[in-house]
Design a protein around this motif. Structure first.
Motif, PDB file in Angstrom:
ATOM      1  N   UNK A 267      -8.624  -0.866  -7.481  1.00  0.00           N
ATOM      2  CA  UNK A 267     -10.029   0.875  -6.710  1.00  0.00           C
ATOM      3  C   UNK A 267     -11.140   0.338  -6.003  1.00  0.00           C
ATOM      4  N   UNK A 268     -11.680  -1.480  -6.501  1.00  0.00           N
ATOM      5  CA  UNK A 268     -13.088  -0.855  -5.672  1.00  0.00           C
ATOM      6  C   UNK A 268     -12.748  -2.111  -4.180  1.00  0.00           C
TER       7      UNK A 268
ATOM      8  N   UNK B 188      -8.089   6.047   6.677  1.00  0.00           N
ATOM      9  CA  UNK B 188      -6.548   6.058   7.041  1.00  0.00           C
ATOM     10  C   UNK B 188      -5.745   4.519   6.727  1.00  0.00           C
ATOM     11  N   UNK B 189      -6.610   3.556   6.335  1.00  0.00           N
ATOM     12  CA  UNK B 189      -6.097   2.185   6.112  1.00  0.00           C
ATOM     13  C   UNK B 189      -6.193   2.429   4.300  1.00  0.00           C
ATOM     14  N   UNK B 190      -6.716   3.435   3.593  1.00  0.00           N
ATOM     15  CA  UNK B 190      -6.761   3.314   2.098  1.00  0.00           C
ATOM     16  C   UNK B 190      -5.335   3.926   1.647  1.00  0.00           C
TER      17      UNK B 190
ATOM     18  N   UNK C 176      -8.182  -2.601 -16.705  1.00  0.00           N
ATOM     19  CA  UNK C 176      -9.238  -3.478 -16.092  1.00  0.00           C
ATOM     20  C   UNK C 176      -8.738  -4.157 -14.592  1.00  0.00           C
ATOM     21  N   UNK C 177      -7.658  -5.216 -14.389  1.00  0.00           N
ATOM     22  CA  UNK C 177      -7.612  -5.303 -13.305  1.00  0.00           C
ATOM     23  C   UNK C 177      -7.136  -4.079 -12.167  1.00  0.00           C
ATOM     24  N   UNK C 178      -6.415  -3.438 -12.623  1.00  0.00           N
ATOM     25  CA  UNK C 178      -6.438  -1.956 -11.746  1.00  0.00           C
ATOM     26  C   UNK C 178      -7.436  -0.635 -11.036  1.00  0.00           C
ATOM     27  N   UNK C 179      -8.622  -1.147 -12.013  1.00  0.00           N
ATOM     28  CA  UNK C 179     -10.249  -0.435 -11.542  1.00  0.00           C
ATOM     29  C   UNK C 179     -10.555  -1.782 -10.424  1.00  0.00           C
TER      30      UNK C 179
ATOM     31  N   UNK D 114      -2.740  -5.071  -5.685  1.00  0.00           N
ATOM     32  CA  UNK D 114      -2.105  -3.435  -5.221  1.00  0.00           C
ATOM     33  C   UNK D 114      -1.125  -2.879  -5.960  1.00  0.00           C
ATOM     34  N   UNK D 115       0.588  -3.518  -5.667  1.00  0.00           N
ATOM     35  CA  UNK D 115       1.321  -2.938  -6.147  1.00  0.00           C
ATOM     36  C   UNK D 115       1.425  -2.981  -7.815  1.00  0.00           C
ATOM     37  N   UNK D 116       0.656  -3.807  -8.347  1.00  0.00           N
ATOM     38  CA  UNK D 116       0.231  -3.890 -10.268  1.00  0.00           C
ATOM     39  C   UNK D 116      -0.684  -2.672  -9.713  1.00  0.00           C
TER      40      UNK D 116
END
Length: 132
Positions: free
Chosen positions: A74-75, A83-85, A68-71, A17-19
């Motif tokens: 995000x899925x 709220x958790x998001x 690609x890793x980011x997408x 998530x940080x990346x």
């Protein structure tokens, strides 16, 4: 292009998530198209010959693999409540626990526990998807 992992841990998910947040900040800005004014280009040519020490330079755009890793990351938020998001993305963007607690009207320790629960939920979903 998913990674082949034996098992996802809370630290692995938090790092992804940080990346993803870092990669999102490296993406170019989105601007509306269709309008073009050459005047500023002509007016700015002389000062641009000399680098401005106070100018903020944008980093190089991320690689296609990073996008690609980011997408993919995000899925993963689809498994979380709204709220958790927000909580997970605020922490991925390096907000302090005190700021996160203020945003969610709770103590910083409560915000950390809720974040940990959300990350554990994502890790459990990812581990459930792994082939046995």
């Amino acid at each position: 292009m998913a990674e082949t992992k034996t098992e996802w841990t809370v630290d692995d998910v938090a790092a992804r998530f940080a990346d993803a947040a870092e990669t999102a900040h490296k993406l170019p800005r989105v601007r509306p198209g269709g309008y073009f004014n050459p005047w500023m280009t002509l007016a700015m040519q002389v000062p641009e010959r000399y680098p401005d020490p106070e100018r903020l330079y944008r980093p190089m755009p991320p690689s296609p693999q990073a996008v690609e890793r980011m997408l993919e990351t995000m899925r993963w938020v689809q498994w979380l409540e709204v709220e958790q998001r927000h909580l997970v993305w605020m922490r991925a963007n390096r907000y302090e626990w005190q700021q996160i607690g203020r945003r969610f009207a709770c103590d910083r320790n409560t915000a950390a526990r809720r974040w940990n629960k959300a990350i554990e939920k994502v890790a459990a979903e990812l581990n459930a998807c792994l082939p046995s």
